[in-house]
Scaffold this active site. Structure first.
Site, mmCIF file in Angstrom:
data_model
loop_
_atom_site.group_PDB
_atom_site.id
_atom_site.type_symbol
_atom_site.label_atom_id
_atom_site.label_comp_id
_atom_site.label_asym_id
_atom_site.label_seq_id
_atom_site.Cartn_x
_atom_site.Cartn_y
_atom_site.Cartn_z
ATOM 1 N N GLY A 300 29.961 3.040 -20.661
ATOM 2 C CA GLY A 300 29.426 2.480 -21.903
ATOM 3 C C GLY A 300 29.970 3.177 -23.138
ATOM 4 C CE LYS A 376 24.338 0.335 -25.289
ATOM 5 N NZ LYS A 376 25.053 1.613 -25.289
ATOM 6 C CE LYS A 418 17.318 -1.330 -32.040
ATOM 7 N NZ LYS A 418 18.239 -0.373 -32.687
#
Length: 635
Positions: A300, A376, A418
């Site tokens: 990622g 995500k 978040k």
């Protein structure tokens, strides 16, 4: 043949120095005796010239005077000439003193000889450099075919601009002809660099370009210009309607090397203006050198950058763990062929696979784990909440327990802003992951989390979408005119994760300093301008409303969280792992291990049943500050 040519060149260089050193020795006698050299002096010259020349040549060879190319003579080469002449002078007078105590010799001869030797040896190298440079400069400046050369103005009459000019002149294949500089320093206006004049200040660029007639390109050669200063320069360039590019920022320039080959288009990172991170490399190296490091989500955005950064510190092995075949293959090939780091193992699999995870830990025995694997994308996870349970929660729980069982030294969870007062499943699931890590804070394994905002260039970044929309001619879609986000670069986030990981004692949540939040609509306008278009004129900006679970403003901390500073200016720490409004870990049933395990099992059962509403309600029990979105799941 090549070796023969090199030997021939070396012979010519040595022969040239022999002639020059002999001339210097004769000149020393001519000056000392005012051109009246007697028979005795000629006899001394005849007896001493050969040993003196041999001594000097040996010293010159020792100081690498015959390994460089005279056409590229530099300050370093001239310093070596000075050192070689001085050392040979000391050796000669020492030998003469020991053998004859200067009887029959004039002491001043050796001083004068050293001066002439320095002038002639350094001078011939400088002259050759100047002659070759002047020829190349003339060819490039005037152009063999000037119509083929792009006329360029350089912004920044400093070191970077000077290096660009030099490289353009040294490389005839570069089709550029620099017509002038502009610079904010008014004291530089009117002065010249390599014959190129500073024509004015940066604010006067438009007028300078008009007077120069037919300028094809502008180059921003100011690597230190970031943030507001770069925005100002870009606006000035926009006003000229001339294409412009830039050199990389200092953080991208390896060992301070600036090259014309590194010219690129302005990126949003230039406008963001994040200063370079100061790392305690020795401290990081102490924790990573000769250690086995496992990185989940290695393919990622954050995981792959962690791989690149960690390899610099010499780990014994890097285990790349990722569920995505394409991403894992990509980072594997990059480490092999670009980073040229071969001490890695690639594991294709899901962190929810308990047996696989246990086997990987048993086989490779990692000392450090960086857990970057997660779902995500807020809207996708909102409508498929069971995947957040599987990956973000159950996967984390399996990794944490396996790390404890195999006595891992340090475990770092990559978290998100978040997770603060979450309004979506993704944020709530990451907050549960933080709780899992914090619940096991005591023990041999030191657990910690690192929380930060949006990352420019990551797979979840909005910038690639906006660029695609701009390329198609618009519109650029922004959810809300007031929506803001924190941003940092991928490189900076990975560097600060590594820095924070050295500070953990167990149970901390580290908060990365994200600077000032950026309005997304302002970002969209900047990207439109960088593409050479005008926002709201050439490209429409369209507001489409907030997406499911999306907040107007993201937060890294909430009031009353017990945030304290660390020894690093860009890292804060939440030591107790408890958010505002939550009970403390010692008194909370939610943070009791048995209770937490029970609720995770209940979440898994709900995920297996694809019960979106049940998942959200259960997350609300674990994370009381979570605000549930009423968006419907896809099934």
């Amino acid at each position: 043949m090549k070796k023969l040519l090199i030997n021939k060149n070396l012979f010519v260089l040595i022969l040239a120095d022999i002639v020059l050193l002999a001339i210097a020795y004769f000149l020393a006698y001519i000056v000392r005796f005012e051109a009246h050299i007697g028979a005795n002096e000629l006899l001394v010259i005849k007896q001493t010239i050969v040993p003196i020349l041999l001594c000097k040549l040996a010293v010159f060879y020792f100081f690498n005077l015959y390994r460089g190319m005279w056409r590229y003579t530099s300050i370093v080469d001239l310093l070596n000439v000075i050192k070689a002449v001085f050392v040979s002078f000391l050796i000669i007078i020492t030998v003469v003193l020991m053998l004859s105590k200067f009887q029959g010799f004039s002491r001043s001869i050796f001083i004068i000889d050293a001066v002439f030797s320095l002038i002639l040896i350094a001078g011939i190298r400088i002259v050759i450099r100047l002659l070759l440079s002047t020829t190349t400069f003339s060819l490039n400046k005037n152009g063999i075919n000037s119509n083929e050369h792009k006329k360029m103005i350089i912004i920044g009459a400093g070191d970077a601009g000077e290096k660009v000019i030099r490289e353009i002149y040294d490389n005839p294949k570069l089709k550029y002809r620099v017509v002038g500089f502009v610079d904010d320093d008014k004291n530089k206006v009117g002065k010249q660099i390599h014959g190129i004049k500073v024509l004015g200040r940066i604010d006067e660029l438009k007028e300078v370009a008009k007077k120069s007639k037919g300028v094809d390109e502008i180059l921003i050669a100011a690597p230190s210009a970031v943030g507001k200063n770069m925005r100002r320069i870009v606006e000035i360039c926009d006003a000229t309607k001339i294409p412009y590019k830039t050199l990389p920022g200092m953080g991208e320039i390896i060992d301070g090397k600036i090259s014309i080959k590194t010219i690129r288009d302005i990126s949003y990172k230039d406008l963001l203006g994040r200063p370079p991170v100061q790392l305690e490399n020795d401290k990081i190296s102490d924790f990573l050198k000769d250690k086995c490091v496992l990185i989940t989500g290695a393919g990622g955005s954050i995981g792959s950058e962690l791989c690149r950064q960690i390899c610099k510190y010499g780990p014994s092995l890097v285990v790349l763990f990722d569920a995505g075949e394409s991403n894992l293959y990509s980072i594997q090939m990059e480490l092999k062929h670009v980073v040229t780091y071969l001490k890695y193992r690639a594991v294709l699999g899901r962190i929810q696979d308990k047996a696989l995870v246990d086997e990987v830990f048993r086989k490779y025995k990692p000392d450090v784990v960086f857990h970057a694997a997660a779902y995500k994308h807020v809207p996708l996870v909102e409508r498929n909440p069971w995947e957040a349970v599987y990956s973000n929660i159950i996967g984390t729980d399996i990794l944490v327990k396996t790390a404890i069982a195999h006595k891992v030294d340090r475990f770092v969870l990559v978290s998100t802003d978040k997770a603060v007062r979450p309004t979506n499943v993704m944020g709530a699931s990451k907050r549960v992951a933080e709780k899992i890590v914090h619940a096991y804070k005591s023990g041999q394994t030191k657990f910690m989390a690192v929380r930060f905002g949006n990352v420019i260039g990551s797979s979840g970044s909005v910038i690639p979408l906006y660029r695609h929309q701009i390329k198609k001619g618009g519109p650029v879609t922004v959810t809300h005119p007031e929506i803001t986000r924190f941003f940092m670069t991928i490189e900076e986030s990975a560097q600060l994760i590594l820095q924070a990981f050295t500070m953990g004692e167990g149970g901390e949540i580290f908060i990365l300093e994200m600077g000032t939040p950026v309005k997304i609509v302002d970002m969209a306008r900047d990207l439109i301008r960088l593409s050479g278009k005008e926002p709201d004129t050439d490209i429409e900006i369209k507001f489409i409303g907030l997406r499911p679970g999306e907040k107007l403003y993201e937060e890294l901390i909430t009031e009353g969280e017990g945030i304290v500073k660390t020894g690093h200016e860009k890292i804060l720490v939440l030591r107790n792992g408890v958010q505002s409004g939550e009970p403390n870990i010692q008194n909370s049933q939610h943070n009791d291990l048995n209770c937490l395990d029970k609720k995770i099992k209940e979440l898994k059962a709900l995920a297996d049943a694809h019960d979106a509403k049940g998942i959200k309600k259960k997350m609300k029990e674990i994370v009381p500050e979570y605000t549930i979105s009423d968006d419907e799941a896809v099934v």
